[in-house]
Scaffold this motif. Structure first.
Motif, PDB file in Angstrom:
ATOM      1  N   TYR A   1       0.846  -1.320  -0.014  1.00 31.82           N
ATOM      2  CA  TYR A   1       0.178   0.006  -0.054  1.00 31.82           C
ATOM      3  C   TYR A   1       0.807   1.172   0.119  1.00 31.82           C
ATOM      4  N   ASP A   2       2.084   1.226   0.683  1.00 29.42           N
ATOM      5  CA  ASP A   2       2.698   2.228   0.756  1.00 29.42           C
ATOM      6  C   ASP A   2       3.419   2.702  -0.958  1.00 29.42           C
ATOM      7  N   SER A   3       3.479   1.691  -1.717  1.00 30.17           N
ATOM      8  CA  SER A   3       4.136   2.030  -3.036  1.00 30.17           C
ATOM      9  C   SER A   3       2.794   2.576  -3.810  1.00 30.17           C
ATOM     10  N   ILE A   4       1.679   2.477  -3.415  1.00 29.28           N
ATOM     11  CA  ILE A   4       0.490   3.052  -4.536  1.00 29.28           C
ATOM     12  C   ILE A   4       0.340   4.676  -4.206  1.00 29.28           C
ATOM     13  N   VAL A   5       0.632   5.462  -5.469  1.00 31.30           N
ATOM     14  CA  VAL A   5       0.642   6.752  -5.349  1.00 31.30           C
ATOM     15  C   VAL A   5      -0.657   7.452  -5.843  1.00 31.30           C
ATOM     16  N   GLU A   6      -1.489   6.539  -6.505  1.00 32.81           N
ATOM     17  CA  GLU A   6      -2.787   7.133  -7.053  1.00 32.81           C
ATOM     18  C   GLU A   6      -3.736   5.962  -7.080  1.00 32.81           C
ATOM     19  N   LEU A   7      -5.085   6.229  -6.626  1.00 31.15           N
ATOM     20  CA  LEU A   7      -6.289   5.407  -7.008  1.00 31.15           C
ATOM     21  C   LEU A   7      -7.263   6.268  -7.754  1.00 31.15           C
ATOM     22  N   ALA A   8      -7.694   5.813  -8.948  1.00 33.64           N
ATOM     23  CA  ALA A   8      -8.782   6.496  -9.462  1.00 33.64           C
ATOM     24  C   ALA A   8      -9.825   5.547 -10.118  1.00 33.64           C
ATOM     25  N   SER A   9     -11.166   5.882 -10.043  1.00 27.61           N
ATOM     26  CA  SER A   9     -12.336   4.981 -10.408  1.00 27.61           C
ATOM     27  C   SER A   9     -13.023   5.831 -11.175  1.00 27.61           C
ATOM     28  N   THR A  10     -13.716   4.865 -12.040  1.00 25.24           N
ATOM     29  CA  THR A  10     -14.689   5.374 -13.036  1.00 25.24           C
ATOM     30  C   THR A  10     -15.835   5.947 -12.354  1.00 25.24           C
ATOM     31  N   ILE A  11     -16.048   5.734 -11.205  1.00 26.86           N
ATOM     32  CA  ILE A  11     -17.242   6.355 -10.615  1.00 26.86           C
ATOM     33  C   ILE A  11     -17.120   7.665 -10.044  1.00 26.86           C
ATOM     34  N   GLY A  12     -15.926   8.115 -10.296  1.00 27.14           N
ATOM     35  CA  GLY A  12     -15.569   9.536  -9.945  1.00 27.14           C
ATOM     36  C   GLY A  12     -14.784   9.922  -8.877  1.00 27.14           C
ATOM     37  N   PHE A  13     -13.962   9.097  -8.346  1.00 29.74           N
ATOM     38  CA  PHE A  13     -13.053   9.562  -7.482  1.00 29.74           C
ATOM     39  C   PHE A  13     -11.621   9.381  -7.809  1.00 29.74           C
ATOM     40  N   ARG A  14     -10.594  10.293  -7.259  1.00 28.79           N
ATOM     41  CA  ARG A  14      -9.301  10.196  -7.600  1.00 28.79           C
ATOM     42  C   ARG A  14      -8.579  10.416  -6.261  1.00 28.79           C
ATOM     43  N   VAL A  15      -7.487   9.508  -5.708  1.00 28.33           N
ATOM     44  CA  VAL A  15      -6.986   9.869  -4.323  1.00 28.33           C
ATOM     45  C   VAL A  15      -5.635   9.712  -4.758  1.00 28.33           C
ATOM     46  N   THR A  16      -4.654  10.708  -4.392  1.00 28.31           N
ATOM     47  CA  THR A  16      -3.542  10.633  -4.663  1.00 28.31           C
ATOM     48  C   THR A  16      -2.519  10.873  -3.242  1.00 28.31           C
ATOM     49  N   ARG A  17      -1.395  10.250  -3.447  1.00 25.43           N
ATOM     50  CA  ARG A  17      -0.628  10.019  -2.023  1.00 25.43           C
ATOM     51  C   ARG A  17       0.302  11.504  -2.169  1.00 25.43           C
ATOM     52  N   GLU A  18       0.179  12.194  -1.209  1.00 29.15           N
ATOM     53  CA  GLU A  18       1.192  13.169  -1.103  1.00 29.15           C
ATOM     54  C   GLU A  18       2.490  12.859  -0.811  1.00 29.15           C
TER      55      GLU A  18
END
Length: 267
Positions: A249-266
């Motif tokens: 999980y520490d390696s994941i820099v971004e999650l983006a979904s077609t339902i409309g959210f995007r999460v980016t690691r600082e």
């Protein structure tokens, strides 16, 4: 059992965060859970109350981890007390529910023949299995009380949802099925991660092709998704060849979904 509606939650102190999460989810389902930090009153004889509550409970949930099986302490005493109570339970009736937080083997021989719940593989599925056993219990309505009012065995829930970014990512991934079977066929989750981060393991040819970052897609062709404490494991196909990836999980820099959210690691 004087109170056949009670469920005792036993855990090692090092596992208190996941124990709090389980407590919260069971209380949301209106299960009467006994947890020491929630139910003991100031000044009570905690040893006596713990033993009394185990004897009064309809079920005993034992959280099993490397911390709980490798340490001396009262968690072992709780297990011994529960095993004693179990000898008084009619054959075929469930009392002890072993819940594994890690891929470890309980040291008590009496637990080895019981069907375990593996929470580390999928938290949501694990909680669902636990609730299926507790479905016969009478519900106790969850009340939202003023946190400044002393409320005894229904002390305010102080569970903190996420400690860090990795926990947040794990929670999102835990809600996904273990294979690509979505009701919405257009749904997809894009995961961008660093390929050389510690505890991330992917085939050498993919590291050569993606020496810095790589994006995978959870949509149609994925299998055997397993969400662990520190990483996810998944089978994906590359040029019609199945590969197993372990992504921390520490390696994941971004999650983006077609339902409309995007999460980016600082950074």
């Amino acid at each position: 059992m004087a109170n056949s509606n009670k469920v005792f939650l036993s855990y090692a102190r090092e596992d208190h965060r996941i124990a709090e999460r389980i407590y919260l989810d069971l209380r949301r389902a209106e299960i009467n859970v006994w947890m020491d930090t929630k139910c003991l009153l100031p000044g009570q004889d905690w040893k006596r109350e713990v033993k009394k509550s185990i004897k009064e409970s309809a079920y005993f949930i034992a959280l099993i981890s490397s911390k709980s099986i490798n340490k001396r302490g009262y968690v072992q005493s709780e297990m011994k007390e529960a095993l004693n109570v179990a000898t008084e339970i009619p054959s075929g009736q469930i009392f002890i529910i072993p819940v594994r937080l890690e891929n470890v083997t309980p040291i008590d021989d009496e637990l080895l023949h019981l069907n375990w719940v593996d929470l580390y593989q999928s938290y949501n599925k694990g909680i669902g299995r636990i609730l299926s056993v507790l479905a016969n219990l009478q519900k106790e309505q969850l009340q939202f009380l003023d946190p400044v009012v002393p409320v005894g065995f229904r002390a305010p829930i102080d569970y903190e949802p996420f400690v860090n970014y990795a926990e947040f990512v794990r929670e999102i991934l835990s809600r996904y099925p273990d294979a690509g079977h979505f009701i919405d066929k257009k749904h997809a989750l894009y995961i961008t991660y660093e390929t050389t981060t510690h505890e991330t393991s992917i085939p050498e040819h993919l590291i050569t092709q993606y020496p810095d970052k790589m994006t995978i897609v959870l949509q149609h062709q994925f299998r055997n998704l397993m969400v662990n404490d520190k990483w996810m494991v998944i089978d994906l196909w590359f040029n019609q060849v199945k590969e197993t990836l372990r992504i921390s999980y520490d390696s994941i820099v971004e999650l983006a979904s077609t339902i409309g959210f995007r999460v980016t690691r600082e950074v």
